[in-house]
Design a protein around this motif. Structure first.
Motif, PDB file in Angstrom:
ATOM      1  N   ILE A   2      -8.112   1.357  -3.155  1.00 36.77           N
ATOM      2  CA  ILE A   2      -6.921   0.491  -3.151  1.00 36.77           C
ATOM      3  C   ILE A   2      -7.307  -0.983  -3.126  1.00 36.77           C
ATOM      4  O   ILE A   2      -6.579  -1.822  -3.645  1.00 36.77           O
ATOM      5  CB  ILE A   2      -5.947   0.821  -1.991  1.00 36.77           C
ATOM      6  CG1 ILE A   2      -6.599   0.634  -0.633  1.00 36.77           C
ATOM      7  CG2 ILE A   2      -5.364   2.217  -2.140  1.00 36.77           C
ATOM      8  CD1 ILE A   2      -5.600   0.703   0.524  1.00 36.77           C
ATOM      9  N   SER A   8      -2.912  -2.810  -4.814  1.00 32.18           N
ATOM     10  CA  SER A   8      -3.083  -1.605  -4.020  1.00 32.18           C
ATOM     11  C   SER A   8      -2.524  -0.392  -4.743  1.00 32.18           C
ATOM     12  O   SER A   8      -1.344  -0.335  -5.052  1.00 32.18           O
ATOM     13  CB  SER A   8      -2.340  -1.769  -2.700  1.00 32.18           C
ATOM     14  OG  SER A   8      -2.473  -0.592  -1.950  1.00 32.18           O
ATOM     15  N   ASN A  51       0.829  -1.208   0.000  1.00 28.77           N
ATOM     16  CA  ASN A  51       0.000   0.000   0.000  1.00 28.77           C
ATOM     17  C   ASN A  51       0.863   1.259   0.000  1.00 28.77           C
ATOM     18  O   ASN A  51       1.982   1.245   0.492  1.00 28.77           O
ATOM     19  CB  ASN A  51      -0.889   0.024   1.239  1.00 28.77           C
ATOM     20  CG  ASN A  51      -1.932  -1.077   1.224  1.00 28.77           C
ATOM     21  OD1 ASN A  51      -1.847  -2.005   0.419  1.00 28.77           O
ATOM     22  ND2 ASN A  51      -2.892  -0.996   2.106  1.00 28.77           N
TER      23      ASN A  51
END
Lengths: 635, 90
Positions: free
Chosen positions: A441, A448, A426
């Motif tokens: 995401i 992500s 992320n």
């Protein structure tokens, strides 16, 4: 005309090169850039293809407006099955490469096979040669470009290349061009490396005929005014994306120390204003008036005096918030190293921070790190790990494998501390207080990611009337919309809408900073319809462009489904639901994502797409979008 | 002029949880001064050290950006201001 650029099929195993025209029918269905790449990837690979094997294809393309009179049409798209995630691999970079490729006569390259020894491609005015790369293999990103230009005796040659990380098959290696234009995310650099393809050099002098040049110029003036008169553009032009750091961190929206915290304390030394002491002006990409890229000299340390560009906001996350470092020199040096090694700043920052948490918890020990103290805040360790990962040395060899493979190799419950979606780390933003951003995401086609569907303006607290105006066209929408970014209501539509918006500009080849990603009054489907007509003569309504975006997004989805993607992959790690935020302003503290509401958002998002509850395209959706006969092998 | 200021949720902890604050002023700047007078804690979010509007803050007047006039933009009785924060990027 702008639509007569060709597609080239290049087989590095056999050395065969074949070129073909792109039919108007395919243009109207997919435009170009990322859209046509989705078609080409789906049609030129088989399910389960080894991402690093010769049967995977590497696609390089320019959007349909690239190199025309439309502003900020600089984007190069690179695609293939991702060595990092095993799903749709895709990355997009600015610079000057894509316009030059179009002026050299090509819109799309389909590269398959594997060269026996390192090679590079030389593309010039309709011709493509495969050349020996012995002089550039092993070189960094900048040296590679310099050597090619010197060897060819032409400083105007544009080069996209991999660095040492791509050669070493680091699964999040970038494709790079110029000093810092990065095709990061999903490891397309490793894909080139697996084919022994070091670089692609282009030079073109073939004019692109503009269909309605007077109107194209006049209309573009309006667009330029629309963009450059906005405060957000002027701030970007002063400091780049760094300018948002202070406000974002002050609220508590920054993932810190591998998601243990949501705000970086003691960050005075890395505030954008501090960076101004090392920066000396801005630069930009082809045809852009914003100029969001800072030029700087590293002020201190082992790389003192070295020139580089950036860093982006993400690099503050990668080399400060995530590993807990507070020295600006670490950020500037880290940014320089990933640029020259050719690695994804975002992924490497996350991997190092993850390793630091494992070290903190005793899962990794000094034996695993070869004596390197991997404590949070150890600035030197961050720089050292960048070198080790690029060269695949010791622990760096494991971290070079990306989140899931590295966790499997380390074992000991280390996966529990990974923060990823679909095997891609992320961004360093903390989405627990922002359901819309969390949905983006969780569902993005390449794992992500904040550049596939993030309604970034959801954070602005815009008047609802402004939101209504944006999100109700070109498709009518009468559902809820709220300017409260902590709310769940209406957010699934915003994410869906932004997904269409970003796909459209990725097909056109326009930078997202010239869209509603950045400013609520920035160009939109209506403007793109006109830009397309004036520059290429192609007549498509805003709604037709939207439908193309739907089609291409769904084709990316079909690729992922073919590779085994399931609804469970459109999800976040448990920490998002179970571990409340600890810091920040009162609105942000004690926030988690509500599981039930999040499931509901995903249901809504699927429904907008015309997908079933499992996230698969319904038969009527396939038919409506003309995808029911794919793969159709029409190109 | 009586003007309503729509407070962004991330700032309401500084305005005693009020989402709408009524202030008086003939320009955006005067209205914000009134807001700061009533709720001093909001100053550091709105203004830079040099007294200008913070670089990430925009003020919308009746759903339209006040930029580039910003603080000098005139307002009328019954207008509604909204505090917008530009945090975006990547």
């Amino acid at each position: 005309m702008a639509l007569n650029r060709k597609i080239a099929y290049i087989d590095l195993s056999s050395g065969k090169v074949e070129t073909k025209p792109i039919s108007m029918e395919m243009r109207k269905k997919y435009l170009g850039g990322r859209g046509l790449d989705a078609y080409l990837l789906y049609n030129n690979t088989k399910a389960g293809v080894d991402p690093l094997g010769p049967d995977n294809v590497c696609l390089v393309s320019a959007g349909i407006l690239v190199g025309t009179l439309a502003s900020a049409t600089a984007r190069t798209h690179i695609a293939g099955k991702s060595p990092l995630t095993g799903y749709f691999g895709s990355t997009n970079m600015g610079g000057f490469f894509a316009p030059e490729m179009r002026w050299a006569g090509f819109d799309h390259l389909v590269i398959r096979g594997k060269a026996e020894k390192p090679v590079y491609l030389w593309i010039h005015n309709g011709e493509i040669e495969i050349r020996d790369a012995k002089d550039i293999w092993g070189k960094g990103v900048r040296d590679t470009q310099s050597i090619i230009r010197e060897e060819m005796g032409d400083r105007e040659i544009k080069v996209m290349t991999i660095g040492i990380a791509g050669e070493n098959l680091v699964r999040y290696a970038n494709v790079m061009t110029e000093i810092k234009n990065s095709g990061g995310r999903t490891g397309m650099g490793a894909l080139l490396g697996s084919k022994n393809l070091k670089a692609i050099a282009v030079r073109g002098t073939l004019d692109i005929k503009i269909e309605h040049p007077v109107e194209a110029l006049e209309y573009n003036k309006q667009i330029i005014s629309q963009i450059t008169s906005a405060k957000v553009s002027q701030e970007q032009g002063r400091l780049g994306t760094l300018f948002i750091w202070g406000a974002t961190n002050s609220q508590g929206l920054v993932r810190t120390r591998n998601f243990q915290l949501n705000q970086m304390e003691d960050s005075d030394g890395i505030e954008p204003e501090t960076f101004e002491d090392s920066a000396f002006g801005m630069t930009g990409c082809f045809g852009c008036q914003v100029h969001c890229r800072a030029k700087y000299i590293i002020p201190d340390g082992d790389y003192k005096g070295t020139y580089d560009e950036g860093p982006e906001y993400t690099s503050i996350g990668a080399f400060a918030a995530e590993p807990g470092c507070t020295d600006l020199t670490t950020i500037l040096t880290g940014n320089h190293l990933v640029n020259d090694y050719g690695m994804d700043t975002l992924e490497i920052g996350s991997m190092i921070a993850w390793a630091m948490e494992l070290y903190e918890k005793g899962i990794l020990t000094d034996k695993d790190t070869d004596g390197l103290d991997l404590s949070f805040g150890n600035e030197k360790a961050v720089i050292e790990m960048i070198h080790r990962i690029a060269h695949r040395e010791g622990l760096g060899d494991i971290l070079a494998e990306g989140p899931l493979r590295a966790a499997e190799k380390i074992g000991k419950d280390s996966i529990r501390y990974q923060v990823h979606v679909k095997g891609m780390s992320n961004l360093h933003s903390d989405e627990r207080p922002t359901p819309a951003l969390a949905l983006g995401i969780a569902t993005a086609s390449r794992g992500s990611d904040h550049l596939r569907s993030r309604p970034a303006i959801d954070l602005y607290h815009l008047p609802e009337a402004v939101l209504r105006q944006i999100y109700s066209q070109p498709v009518a929408y009468e559902g809820p919309l709220t300017s409260d970014y902590t709310d769940y209501e209406g957010k699934s539509w915003q994410v869906f809408w932004q997904e269409m918006c970003y796909m459209a500009v990725d097909c056109l080849g326009i930078c997202k900073y010239h869209t509603i990603f950045l400013g609520p009054n920035f160009p939109n489907f209506e403007e793109w319809s006109k830009l397309l007509y004036y520059n290429t003569g192609l007549e498509l309504t805003p709604l037709e462009i939207w439908t193309i975006a739907e089609r291409t997004n769904d084709l990316e989805r079909m690729f992922n489904l073919r590779e085994g993607l399931a609804r469970s992959d459109d999800w976040l790690v448990d920490a998002y639901f179970d571990e409340p935020t600890k810091l920040g302003i009162p609105l942000i503290r004690d926030r988690v994502i509500d599981r039930d509401k999040f499931k509901q958002m995903i249901d809504e998002f699927y429904a907008f797409h015309g997908w079933d509850e499992q996230g698969k395209l319904k038969p009527e959706t396939l038919k409506r979008l003309g995808l029911d006969k794919e793969p159709s092998h029409l190109l | 002029m009586s003007v309503k200021v729509n407070i962004a949720p991330f700032l309401t902890h500084l305005t005693a949880d009020h989402e709408l604050v009524e202030v008086n002023g003939g320009t955006v700047g005067q209205c914000l001064d009134g807001l700061v007078e009533e709720y001093p804690g909001i100053r550091e979010w709105l203004f830079a050290k040099n007294g200008k509007l913070n670089n990430v803050i925009e003020i919308y007047v009746n759903a339209e950006s006040s930029y580039p006039d910003e603080l000098t933009k005139p307002v009328n009785d019954g207008d509604e201001l909204q505090i917008v924060i530009m945090i975006v990027g990547g």
